[in-house]
Design a protein around this motif. Structure first.
Motif, mmCIF file in Angstrom:
data_model
loop_
_atom_site.group_PDB
_atom_site.id
_atom_site.type_symbol
_atom_site.label_atom_id
_atom_site.label_comp_id
_atom_site.label_asym_id
_atom_site.label_seq_id
_atom_site.Cartn_x
_atom_site.Cartn_y
_atom_site.Cartn_z
ATOM 1 N N PRO A 110 -3.747 2.775 -7.693
ATOM 2 C CA PRO A 110 -4.139 1.373 -7.549
ATOM 3 C C PRO A 110 -4.717 0.856 -8.868
ATOM 4 O O PRO A 110 -5.523 1.545 -9.498
ATOM 5 N N PHE B 122 0.995 3.290 -3.167
ATOM 6 C CA PHE B 122 -0.167 4.109 -3.489
ATOM 7 C C PHE B 122 -0.267 5.313 -2.560
ATOM 8 O O PHE B 122 -0.478 6.437 -3.000
ATOM 9 N N SER C 189 -5.618 -0.305 0.246
ATOM 10 C CA SER C 189 -4.853 0.902 0.582
ATOM 11 C C SER C 189 -5.688 1.864 1.435
ATOM 12 O O SER C 189 -5.147 2.554 2.301
ATOM 13 N N HIS D 260 -7.188 -3.294 -4.821
ATOM 14 C CA HIS D 260 -5.986 -2.628 -4.300
ATOM 15 C C HIS D 260 -6.353 -1.293 -3.631
ATOM 16 O O HIS D 260 -5.759 -0.920 -2.621
ATOM 17 N N LEU D 261 -7.339 -0.586 -4.197
ATOM 18 C CA LEU D 261 -7.773 0.665 -3.567
ATOM 19 C C LEU D 261 -8.382 0.381 -2.202
ATOM 20 O O LEU D 261 -8.091 1.072 -1.225
ATOM 21 N N CYS E 156 0.804 -1.224 0.000
ATOM 22 C CA CYS E 156 0.000 0.000 0.000
ATOM 23 C C CYS E 156 0.840 1.278 0.000
ATOM 24 O O CYS E 156 0.362 2.324 -0.438
ATOM 25 N N THR F 289 -9.064 9.643 -2.461
ATOM 26 C CA THR F 289 -9.575 8.437 -3.111
ATOM 27 C C THR F 289 -11.080 8.248 -2.924
ATOM 28 O O THR F 289 -11.609 7.170 -3.170
#
Length: 140
Positions: A41, A34, A50, A46-47, A31, A66
């Motif tokens: 990501p 990012f 993170s 992945h987002l 993470c 984000t």
């Protein structure tokens, strides 16, 4: 105030063919790329990981960045003394294209202890990819 970056990534590391179950993944290789290095990501999974890590680190800037603008709160509050205990991804689904943008959903369970009391946050979240960047929309 953001907490210092850990050596081991709080999200537990995204599953890969090379990662053994129970092995640790460095924050900088997971993470951290990012949150700290500005890499986008590649997908909603992945987002999600993170963003969990950003909650652990109390990094409101990354969380705000984000969050999809129409759903973004004015500020992010953190529980004082929260100790995040782990993240478990239950499901990850690409939900297709809506209004010309890729969408996805991630179901997860995040465990946290606040003032000595354990809590489980079980949520299914929606994400959208706007101009190449995945963003959190909302819990459903």
């Amino acid at each position: 105030m953001t907490l210092p970056a850990p050596k081991v990534c709080p999200c537990g590391g995204a599953p890969t063919a090379l990662k053994r179950k129970g092995s640790e993944v460095a924050y900088a290789d997971c993470c951290g790329r990012f949150i700290e290095q500005g890499e986008l990501p590649p997908d909603a999974l992945h987002l999600m990981r993170s963003r969990y890590t950003a909650f652990v680190l109390e990094n409101a800037v990354y969380l705000q960045h984000t969050w999809q603008a129409a759903h973004r709160p004015e500020s992010v509050d953190f529980d004082e003394g929260a100790k995040w205990l782990g993240l478990e991804i239950k499901d990850f689904v690409d939900t297709g294209i809506q209004d010309g943008q890729a969408t996805a959903e991630v179901e997860f369970v995040a465990r946290v202890r606040v003032t000595g009391k354990a809590h489980r946050l079980h949520e299914r979240s929606r994400f959208v990819c706007e101009q190449g960047q995945w963003l959190y929309l909302e819990a459903i």
